[in-house]
Design a protein around this motif. Structure first.
Motif, PDB file in Angstrom:
ATOM      1  N   UNK A 107       0.843  -1.191   0.000  1.00 20.63           N
ATOM      2  CA  UNK A 107       0.000   0.000   0.000  1.00 20.63           C
ATOM      3  C   UNK A 107       0.876   1.238   0.000  1.00 20.63           C
ATOM      4  N   UNK A 108       0.372   2.301  -0.573  1.00 21.42           N
ATOM      5  CA  UNK A 108       1.084   3.580  -0.578  1.00 21.42           C
ATOM      6  C   UNK A 108       0.734   4.324   0.704  1.00 21.42           C
ATOM      7  N   UNK A 109       1.388   3.893   1.790  1.00 19.65           N
ATOM      8  CA  UNK A 109       1.078   4.482   3.085  1.00 19.65           C
ATOM      9  C   UNK A 109       1.451   5.961   3.123  1.00 19.65           C
ATOM     10  N   UNK A 110       0.611   6.771   3.749  1.00 24.49           N
ATOM     11  CA  UNK A 110       0.884   8.207   3.884  1.00 24.49           C
ATOM     12  C   UNK A 110       2.214   8.420   4.592  1.00 24.49           C
ATOM     13  N   UNK A 111       3.030   9.293   4.033  1.00 23.39           N
ATOM     14  CA  UNK A 111       4.331   9.591   4.626  1.00 23.39           C
ATOM     15  C   UNK A 111       5.432   8.655   4.199  1.00 23.39           C
ATOM     16  N   UNK A 112       5.097   7.542   3.538  1.00 17.65           N
ATOM     17  CA  UNK A 112       6.096   6.566   3.108  1.00 17.65           C
ATOM     18  C   UNK A 112       6.184   6.462   1.582  1.00 17.65           C
ATOM     19  N   UNK A 113       5.270   7.146   0.880  1.00 12.28           N
ATOM     20  CA  UNK A 113       5.148   6.950  -0.563  1.00 12.28           C
ATOM     21  C   UNK A 113       6.415   7.204  -1.351  1.00 12.28           C
ATOM     22  N   UNK A 114       7.121   8.304  -1.054  1.00 17.02           N
ATOM     23  CA  UNK A 114       8.314   8.645  -1.821  1.00 17.02           C
ATOM     24  C   UNK A 114       9.398   7.592  -1.669  1.00 17.02           C
ATOM     25  N   UNK A 115       9.645   7.151  -0.438  1.00 13.28           N
ATOM     26  CA  UNK A 115      10.675   6.154  -0.194  1.00 13.28           C
ATOM     27  C   UNK A 115      10.318   4.803  -0.791  1.00 13.28           C
ATOM     28  N   UNK A 116       9.032   4.503  -0.838  1.00 10.92           N
ATOM     29  CA  UNK A 116       8.603   3.184  -1.288  1.00 10.92           C
ATOM     30  C   UNK A 116       8.353   3.120  -2.791  1.00 10.92           C
ATOM     31  N   UNK A 117       8.328   4.255  -3.470  1.00 10.49           N
ATOM     32  CA  UNK A 117       7.958   4.269  -4.880  1.00 10.49           C
ATOM     33  C   UNK A 117       9.137   3.881  -5.761  1.00 10.49           C
ATOM     34  N   UNK A 118       8.918   2.865  -6.596  1.00 10.67           N
ATOM     35  CA  UNK A 118       9.933   2.415  -7.545  1.00 10.67           C
ATOM     36  C   UNK A 118       9.663   3.054  -8.903  1.00 10.67           C
ATOM     37  N   UNK A 119      10.604   3.877  -9.375  1.00 16.24           N
ATOM     38  CA  UNK A 119      10.443   4.481 -10.683  1.00 16.24           C
ATOM     39  C   UNK A 119      10.461   3.457 -11.796  1.00 16.24           C
ATOM     40  N   UNK A 120      11.223   2.390 -11.614  1.00 13.75           N
ATOM     41  CA  UNK A 120      11.312   1.336 -12.630  1.00 13.75           C
ATOM     42  C   UNK A 120       9.976   0.630 -12.801  1.00 13.75           C
ATOM     43  N   UNK A 121       9.325   0.325 -11.676  1.00 17.92           N
ATOM     44  CA  UNK A 121       8.079  -0.441 -11.714  1.00 17.92           C
ATOM     45  C   UNK A 121       6.833   0.445 -11.646  1.00 17.92           C
ATOM     46  N   UNK A 122       7.027   1.734 -11.377  1.00 21.33           N
ATOM     47  CA  UNK A 122       5.917   2.672 -11.264  1.00 21.33           C
ATOM     48  C   UNK A 122       4.915   2.217 -10.211  1.00 21.33           C
ATOM     49  N   UNK A 136      18.032 -23.497 -10.113  1.00 23.83           N
ATOM     50  CA  UNK A 136      16.819 -22.811  -9.685  1.00 23.83           C
ATOM     51  C   UNK A 136      16.459 -23.022  -8.235  1.00 23.83           C
ATOM     52  N   UNK A 137      17.387 -23.563  -7.433  1.00 23.02           N
ATOM     53  CA  UNK A 137      17.132 -23.761  -6.004  1.00 23.02           C
ATOM     54  C   UNK A 137      17.424 -22.471  -5.240  1.00 23.02           C
ATOM     55  N   UNK A 138      16.522 -22.112  -4.358  1.00 22.88           N
ATOM     56  CA  UNK A 138      16.690 -20.907  -3.558  1.00 22.88           C
ATOM     57  C   UNK A 138      17.887 -21.043  -2.622  1.00 22.88           C
ATOM     58  N   UNK A 139      18.694 -19.984  -2.550  1.00 20.53           N
ATOM     59  CA  UNK A 139      19.825 -19.948  -1.632  1.00 20.53           C
ATOM     60  C   UNK A 139      19.595 -18.980  -0.478  1.00 20.53           C
ATOM     61  N   UNK A 140      19.042 -17.816  -0.778  1.00 19.66           N
ATOM     62  CA  UNK A 140      18.871 -16.803   0.262  1.00 19.66           C
ATOM     63  C   UNK A 140      17.949 -15.701  -0.238  1.00 19.66           C
ATOM     64  N   UNK A 141      17.356 -14.995   0.724  1.00 16.65           N
ATOM     65  CA  UNK A 141      16.535 -13.819   0.450  1.00 16.65           C
ATOM     66  C   UNK A 141      17.028 -12.710   1.371  1.00 16.65           C
ATOM     67  N   UNK A 142      17.209 -11.528   0.831  1.00 18.72           N
ATOM     68  CA  UNK A 142      17.728 -10.419   1.624  1.00 18.72           C
ATOM     69  C   UNK A 142      16.639  -9.790   2.475  1.00 18.72           C
ATOM     70  N   UNK A 143      17.061  -8.945   3.410  1.00 22.44           N
ATOM     71  CA  UNK A 143      16.108  -8.086   4.104  1.00 22.44           C
ATOM     72  C   UNK A 143      15.564  -7.079   3.106  1.00 22.44           C
ATOM     73  N   UNK A 144      14.321  -6.648   3.283  1.00 23.15           N
ATOM     74  CA  UNK A 144      13.752  -5.686   2.335  1.00 23.15           C
ATOM     75  C   UNK A 144      14.315  -4.281   2.518  1.00 23.15           C
ATOM     76  N   UNK A 145      14.429  -3.560   1.413  1.00 24.31           N
ATOM     77  CA  UNK A 145      14.769  -2.136   1.449  1.00 24.31           C
ATOM     78  C   UNK A 145      13.680  -1.390   0.668  1.00 24.31           C
ATOM     79  N   UNK A 146      13.496  -0.095   0.926  1.00 22.53           N
ATOM     80  CA  UNK A 146      12.451   0.652   0.214  1.00 22.53           C
ATOM     81  C   UNK A 146      12.590   0.535  -1.300  1.00 22.53           C
TER      82      UNK A 146
END
Length: 251
Positions: A107-122, A136-146
């Motif tokens: 969701x585009x939470x109020x106050x977080x939109x700019x940091x969370x918005x991906x220009x590549x994916x719009x 194709x076997x999973x090795x790892x998943x990173x922590x999320x970033x904006x």
């Protein structure tokens, strides 16, 4: 997840609830829904990402009860399965590592939109880095970033550079300038040489495996469809889904 795996997970959750002196609830009285079905409810929310009111109707409980089960049990499920997640360096020993990034929309939470918005994916969301093998076997998943941060930043902020420092790594052109081997960009003002085209084609063929690993991870639809919950809880969700992906494969 088969019946034995589910029962094993419920047993681990029960043990953690009983052993935690600071937890205000115990399995013996905590829910009319029962611990087994409560764990199933949490897995259902991760797997299908329904609105909580719909989940409540399916399980015969109120939305508020769904919310309480989710809030209480999600971190316990994550903790119960944490030991099933292999160390990236161990799982990747002797292998080529494929790296790619993906946007998990939110969701585009109020106050977080700019940091969370991906220009590549719009769109708004979190950037996750995924590591996989050539099979194709999973090795790892990173922590999320904006989502506003590109793949190179997300890669540098993750534990991947250290974990895979001694591994051959392949990625797309978004990782140019890192230690990841990528294709070659088209020279400014000129056509791409035939040799570069062939090299890029070969790399892209190999990289298809990480996209398969990503697709399997997103079978847990909380990562494939728009996440509606508080953004502060999302890192726990990523860890829980990652652990479930390994647990389901028998790690």
């Amino acid at each position: 997840m088969d019946t034995d795996q589910l029962e094993g997970l419920v047993a681990q959750v029960h043990r953690l609830l009983v052993e935690d002196p600071d937890r205000p609830v115990t399995p013996s009285w905590m829910w009319s829904l029962g611990l087994y079905r409560s764990v199933v409810l949490v897995l259902f929310l991760l797997r299908q990402n329904p609105v909580q009111a719909a989940a409540g109707e399916l399980f015969g409980i109120s939305q508020a009860t769904v919310s309480r089960r989710w809030t209480t049990l999600l971190p316990v499920v994550e903790k119960a399965l944490a030991g099933h997640v292999p160390a990236p360096a161990e799982g990747s020993a002797g292998r080529v590592v494929l790296i790619d990034g993906t946007l998990v929309t939110t969701w585009d939470w109020a106050g977080e939109g700019t940091a969370m918005f991906s220009g590549k994916h719009r769109d708004t969301g979190f950037n996750l880095q995924i590591a996989a093998t050539l099979a194709g076997d999973l090795l790892a998943v990173s922590d999320p970033v904006p989502g506003s941060r590109h793949d190179v930043f997300a890669w540098s902020q993750s534990h991947f550079p250290e974990a895979f420092a001694e591994r051959d790594k392949l990625g797309d052109l978004g990782y140019v300038g890192t230690t990841i081997r990528t294709g070659r960009r088209r020279p400014p003002g000129r056509d791409r040489p035939a040799g570069d085209k062939e090299a890029n084609r070969s790399i892209n063929t190999l990289r298809a495996a990480v996209e398969r690993a990503m697709a399997h991870l997103k079978d847990w639809k909380v990562l494939a469809t728009r996440y509606r919950g508080p953004l502060t809880r999302f890192p726990n969700i990523v860890k829980a889904v990652t652990a479930l992906a390994f647990y389901k494969k028998g790690w």
